[in-house]
Motif scaffolding. Structure first.
Motif, short mmCIF file in Angstrom:
data_model
loop_
_atom_site.label_atom_id
_atom_site.label_comp_id
_atom_site.label_asym_id
_atom_site.label_seq_id
_atom_site.Cartn_x
_atom_site.Cartn_y
_atom_site.Cartn_z
N HIS A 477 0.90 -1.07 0.00
CA HIS A 477 -0.11 -0.16 0.09
C HIS A 477 0.89 1.35 0.02
O HIS A 477 0.34 2.48 0.17
N SER A 478 2.22 1.00 0.21
CA SER A 478 3.06 2.36 0.07
C SER A 478 3.35 2.73 -1.56
O SER A 478 4.16 3.93 -1.50
N GLY A 479 3.08 2.25 -2.26
CA GLY A 479 3.52 2.35 -3.67
C GLY A 479 4.85 1.66 -4.08
O GLY A 479 5.46 1.70 -5.19
N ALA A 480 5.30 0.72 -3.11
CA ALA A 480 6.38 -0.25 -3.54
C ALA A 480 7.39 0.34 -3.98
O ALA A 480 8.45 0.39 -3.45
N ASP A 481 7.43 0.89 -5.36
CA ASP A 481 8.79 1.31 -6.04
C ASP A 481 9.36 2.34 -5.37
O ASP A 481 10.71 2.71 -5.43
N ASP A 482 8.57 3.31 -4.82
CA ASP A 482 9.07 4.42 -4.35
C ASP A 482 8.58 4.69 -2.86
O ASP A 482 8.45 6.02 -2.54
N GLY A 483 8.03 3.83 -2.04
CA GLY A 483 7.42 3.90 -0.83
C GLY A 483 8.38 4.06 0.12
O GLY A 483 9.65 3.76 0.20
N LYS A 484 7.87 4.41 1.44
CA LYS A 484 8.75 4.46 2.65
C LYS A 484 8.00 3.73 3.73
O LYS A 484 6.73 4.12 3.94
N VAL A 485 8.66 2.83 4.22
CA VAL A 485 8.05 1.88 5.51
C VAL A 485 9.03 2.11 6.53
O VAL A 485 10.22 1.80 6.42
N GLY A 486 8.17 2.15 7.77
CA GLY A 486 9.08 1.98 9.00
C GLY A 486 8.39 1.21 10.04
O GLY A 486 7.40 1.00 10.13
N VAL A 487 9.17 0.79 10.98
CA VAL A 487 8.78 0.31 12.30
C VAL A 487 9.26 0.88 13.48
O VAL A 487 10.61 1.05 13.50
N GLU A 488 8.49 1.32 14.35
CA GLU A 488 8.99 2.10 15.36
C GLU A 488 8.38 1.33 16.74
O GLU A 488 7.29 0.80 16.73
N VAL A 489 9.17 0.98 17.75
CA VAL A 489 9.21 0.54 18.93
C VAL A 489 9.23 1.52 20.23
O VAL A 489 10.11 2.32 20.29
N GLU A 490 8.26 1.29 21.14
CA GLU A 490 8.35 2.64 22.26
C GLU A 490 7.46 2.00 23.34
O GLU A 490 6.88 1.05 23.37
#
Length: 585
Positions: A477-490
């Protein structure tokens, strides 16, 4: 047939030797020759640069010395304590008062010399009008009180004249030095007055290095009118008077032109110069020859590992033909091509045995059934070994990208195929890293993981294979080829651990996500979606977890998982704290 089989050009060993010679030894020797040629040029430039750096350092030091002498001579003319009050010495008629003035002048000059060890023998020289006699005004000076010899002339700076290097004018020591003669601008009606300054005690000798890169250099100083004023090697160049007489075929020459058009020349014997270049190249050549010898040794070992099994294979074939024993077993050689042929030979043997004896048909069927049973129970460990072999093969081919890909796939498969249902947050994040490594081979993704400020929460227990399906949906769902994905833990204030998966792309509908979570069947494209995640979390934590989604103002889709976390004692060095205490603070 026997004669043709034993012909040397067609032997397997001869062909291997040709391949080794043409594909290994010759290229290595060519590369060695190219490296030596390139290294020679690099070393030559390195030696040249080193010599020029030493020459530049000497040039800068001598320029600083002359600037220092210039500054001191100017102060001796302009200083109100000595220079500007010099007229009192000529105006005073009382011998007692004049003696007091000379004592005062001696003390002030001594202060200059003590404060600046780079200079020495400061002297005021006076030539009365109408005479050629030189009078030393400050008689306490250790200088002899004579004007410099013009044969020691070095260069002219404005109203100053530099001399040297020449032997000091001191009455108590002997050493080479630079000297300066500056015309005093006041009291011209009484005659010519000069300020004489020398470089400090043996300071000039300290500026000339005895060796340059382990070589024996010769330093020359040439005056602005082309005369050689100094030679560091008096034995070889003692008879030379100008730079034009230098035997340039015997030396590598370097020079630096100074203010006032005088020059510093540095001569390095050509033999020593190129010896230094060759020594540096020789060191590298010895190293590369050692590497070539190692490669040759490895090639020989590889040749033996191929040829010896081949000869063993050939002997077994002869044994089968000679003994007419079709059941003789040929051992595998751990070489893929040969082992494949061995496998084909075994199949051929089995077919012959079936035709000769139908009784063995049942045994064959039973064996096939056993093989199918074993194949159905293959442990993932064998898959890991296979991937590890592929990684080794790719590393041998120097395909770093493939090694990186197989390593990530290996880690991910080992993790996902584990039989344990429970894991830690740290292991989940490592699995996500491996998964992203694989996806980045296909998509141009920008990915990050923020593990927060509390590393102890990474030991939180959670179900296995929770984050990967969510990250997969985030990528799609991020646009795959130019997407940005992150995982944050707090770590939240209520003691729970929040795991946030963020991505750019088409906005998500939080209400639609809620509807998806309440469905009983998984409707995702791969059969592992949010319903699976929700069921696994519910099975592990009951109602004590949260799974929600939102769209932030900065255009990021956020899927948040909150799971409980029991405070445990964490050892930090020799002291220990409890996470519960950290939360209360």
């Amino acid at each position: 047939m026997e004669r043709k089989r034993n012909r040397l050009p067609k032997s397997f060993a001869r062909r291997i030797i040709k391949v080794w010679f043409g594909g290994v030894l010759v290229p290595l020797l060519i590369v060695e020759a190219m490296m030596l040629a390139h290294t020679y040029q690099i070393n030559k430039e390195t030696v040249r640069q080193g010599v020029e750096n030493d020459l530049s350092q000497v040039s800068e030091d001598l320029t600083a010395l002359m600037n220092n002498m210039n500054s001191v001579s100017w102060l001796l003319q302009a200083d109100s304590t000595v220079g500007k009050d010099l007229h009192l010495y000529f105006d005073e008629t009382s011998s007692v008062a004049r003696a007091e003035l000379l004592s005062y002048m001696r003390d002030q000059i001594a202060n200059y010399e003590v404060a600046n060890p780079l200079i020495a023998n400061i002297t005021y020289l006076y030539v009365p009008k109408g005479t050629t006699n030189v009078v030393k005004i400050n008689s306490s000076s250790l200088a002899k009180g004579t004007l410099p010899d013009e044969k020691n002339f070095l260069c002219q700076w404005r109203d100053m004249t530099f001399y040297g290097p020449h032997m000091t004018d001191s009455k108590v020591a002997a050493y080479p030095c630079f000297s300066l003669l500056r015309t005093y601008k006041g009291e011209r009606d009484k005659g010519d007055i000069y300020i004489y300054v020398e470089s400090g005690y043996k300071y000039f000798q300290k500026l000339i290095p005895e060796a340059v890169l382990g070589m024996n250099p010769i330093f020359l100083i040439e005056s602005s009118d082309g005369q050689l004023m100094y030679r560091s090697d008096l034995e070889n160049l003692e008879e030379l008077s100008t730079a034009k007489e230098l035997p340039m075929d015997e030396y590598q020459a370097f020079e630096a032109t100074q203010t006032g058009d005088w020059k510093i020349r540095l001569l390095v014997p050509t033999k020593e110069y190129y010896q230094q270049v060759y020594v540096m190249a020789l060191n590298l050549s010895l190293l590369t020859l050692a590497l070539i010898a190692f490669c040759i040794l490895v090639s020989i070992l590889q040749w033996q590992s191929i040829y010896r099994p081949f000869t063993k294979f050939e002997k077994k074939l002869h044994q089968i033909v000679a003994d007419e024993d079709i059941e003789t077993r040929i051992e595998e050689m751990n070489i893929q091509e040969f082992d494949e042929n061995v496998a084909l030979l075994h199949k051929l043997k089995n077919n012959i045995l079936v035709l000769l004896n139908k009784v063995q048909d049942e045994e064959k069927k039973r064996s096939e059934a056993e093989i199918k049973s074993v194949l159905g129970k293959i442990n993932p460990h064998f898959l890991y070994n296979t991937l590890d072999t592929l990684k080794w093969y790719a590393a041998g081919k120097k395909d770093r990208e493939m090694v990186h890909f197989i390593t990530a796939l290996n880690k991910l498969l080992l993790y996902n195929m584990s039989k344990t249902r429970e894991t830690t947050l740290k292991s989940e994040l490592e699995a996500v890293r491996s998964y992203i490594t694989l996806q980045q081979m296909k998509y141009d993704l920008e990915f990050y993981i923020d593990e927060g400020q509390h590393p102890e929460i990474l030991q939180a227990d959670m179900p296995r294979f929770i984050l990967q399906p969510i990250v997969e949906n985030a990528i799609l769902h991020s646009g795959a080829d130019d997407g940005k994905v992150g995982v944050e833990v707090e770590l939240l204030a209520n003691g729970k651990v929040a795991i946030l998966v963020k991505n750019t792309g088409k906005p998500i509908d939080p209400e639609k996500i809620k509807d998806v979570l309440v469905q009983k069947t998984d409707v995702s494209s791969n059969g592992i979606g949010l319903q699976y995640v929700a069921r696994m979390l519910e099975n592990r934590f009951g109602d004590n977890f949260e799974l929600k989604a939102e769209r932030t103002e900065d255009g990021m889709n956020v899927l948040e998982i909150c799971i409980p976390f029991d405070p445990v004692e964490v050892v930090l060095g020799e002291s220990s704290i409890k996470i519960g205490e950290v939360l209360r603070k």
